[in-house]
Design an enzyme around this catalytic site. Sequence first.
Site, PDB file in Angstrom:
ATOM      1  CE  LYS A  91      25.813 104.858  45.119  1.00  0.00           C
ATOM      2  NZ  LYS A  91      26.177 104.268  43.846  1.00  0.00           N
ATOM      3  CG  HIS A 141      28.210  98.095  47.004  1.00  0.00           C
ATOM      4  ND1 HIS A 141      29.537  98.421  47.147  1.00  0.00           N
ATOM      5  CD2 HIS A 141      27.822  98.604  45.812  1.00  0.00           C
ATOM      6  CE1 HIS A 141      29.930  99.105  46.079  1.00  0.00           C
ATOM      7  NE2 HIS A 141      28.902  99.230  45.251  1.00  0.00           N
ATOM      8  CG  ASP A 193      25.274 100.875  52.102  1.00  0.00           C
ATOM      9  OD1 ASP A 193      24.922 101.991  51.687  1.00  0.00           O
ATOM     10  OD2 ASP A 193      25.913 100.062  51.408  1.00  0.00           O
ATOM     11  CD  GLN A 210      21.547 102.237  44.927  1.00  0.00           C
ATOM     12  OE1 GLN A 210      20.645 102.803  44.300  1.00  0.00           O
ATOM     13  NE2 GLN A 210      22.795 102.232  44.490  1.00  0.00           N
ATOM     14  CB  CYS A 268      30.032  96.574  43.546  1.00  0.00           C
ATOM     15  SG  CYS A 268      30.986  97.563  42.426  1.00  0.00           S
TER      16      CYS A 268
END
Length: 571
Positions: free
Chosen positions: A240, A137, A214, A217, A384
């Site tokens: 999220k 991203h 990261d 998600q 993104c």
Amino acid sequence: MKSFKPKQFRQQFPLVVNNEGNRLPVNGSSQISSSLPLVYFDNGATTQKPNCVIDSYHSFYQTTNANVHRASHTLSVKATTAFEHARNSIKTFINAKSNKEIIWTKGTTESINLLAMSLGRKILTHGDEIILAVSEHHANIVPWQLIAEQTGAMIKIVELDAMGRVCLPAFEQLLNSKTKVFCCAHISNVIAKINPINELIQKAKSVGAITIIDGAQAVAHFPIDVQALDCDFYVFSAHKMFGPTGVGVLYGKQALLETMPPYQAGGEMISKVSFNKPTTFNDLPFKFEAGTPNIAGVVAFSKAIEFISAYDAKQLCDYEKQLTIHCYQALQNLTVFSKKIVKFIVPGLPDIPVISFTLNGHHNHDIATALDSYGIAIRSGHHCAMPLMEYLNISGCLRISLAAYNTFEEINYFIDCLKKILTQESDASLTFTNKRDVNEQASAMIITQFAMVKSWDTRHRQIMLLGKQLHRLDKNMRNEQTLISGCESLAWLVSQKNSQGIFNFQADSDAKIIRGLLVIVLAAFNGKTAVQIQEFDIESYFKSLGLIQHLSPSRGNGILAIVEKIKKIAL
Ligand code: PMP
């Protein structure tokens, strides 16, 4: 532990379902009598919030609001207790060793910026290497680009294997003694496959690199154990995973956090401030939390964690898996005029309920806009992840991202609508006006025709049909010079002025919806002088067409960018 019952779970999300179990009207509700149901398939961007999270805000401001860590009064103690309890919930949720390892941020983006600016500045020097995956991203690319520029470090890119996961052998080839940082998504927000994260972390460690994962998600879809992963840092956002916007987490190993300089400076992050001696800093985690934090948001996030932790995680994951398989197979089997039409961006079923694909012969933005007119919210574009799009050799894609409150019925409705859109799209018998040169289309005539229809989906269809009437620009006229910047899709504009000072514009776009909107814009400006162009009240024109309020801000801005360019040329 609560057993996961899909219907009961869904009932707790008021934006998705109202109290009677009817879906809320969203798009088109002000235009037509029968309101459209909302089908929210953009959970990868942000999830909807359960009642307990929404209620938490109300309750916090009614009973607990005070600043944290600052005062000895009772209310501040109460607020601080709730705030620190939330930190403890997160510590337990991801199995960190200590609360000192949990830093509150605004979200994943800020967590990565903090690391790049604090850690990156401290450890990187000229010639050092940072490894990123090609599927990252932008939030995990741009902060490193900035820091690489400042320190002279270099960014190395690891490619993907055939299934879309970070390729281990390729990663091993990049590793060397200069590798200082490896920063990688646990799961890409587009590809949706779990990267071989344990192996990647261990291999990066073998050359002494710092490992940053990261988890934006991943954390929403399966349990995370940072000690088992043994990464140095793990970052994610509350919004999220049913929590509020504006709250995120930076998990970091205490020993490393201790060595890092502050990222932002101000109140709360200090130990002693003096004009006579060097300022000293607070202990962890406060050293990285300058200023008043998002207290109500953090407390609401802990409610989201309690909410999700109460359910049997396996049952919840299984339900998401079933939804994914159902949607994936329905897309795979979708035929239009006996032809398969869906092209998944990578092969194989995704690991989380995020499905990215393109449709042969159709622009992603056209499909997303058409679905929106049926009340279905999905995402289109580069997500993104522009470098990934370039790597996959696509300009963008469509993305459906599901959550545990979505249903099989919603997926079936989405597939039916998609089929309808794709078959209507190919129906050449649909005509709005006689095919004629756009230059002759008077804006008044377009206004009259638009005035006859009330609903947005009919208007949307008319725009698409108008798009068919646009004379396409020659390929050689679609170039860097004619490209209009500021549009979400590609759009080009060329102009001519005759001896009487009358302008004639021609335009084109790769998206059908934009071609339709261009017809409307050109009808307003073609055949006018510079003065008439400057004086034309475009806002009233769009208003009378009932247009701008239905366009996404980016598309609305794109159209306004075209208008601006026309006015600039006329100047
Ligand atoms: N990384 C990934 C993989 C993401 O999906 C996102 C959000 N789309 C981000 C980073 C950025 O998260 P945020 O906008 O919450 O900071």
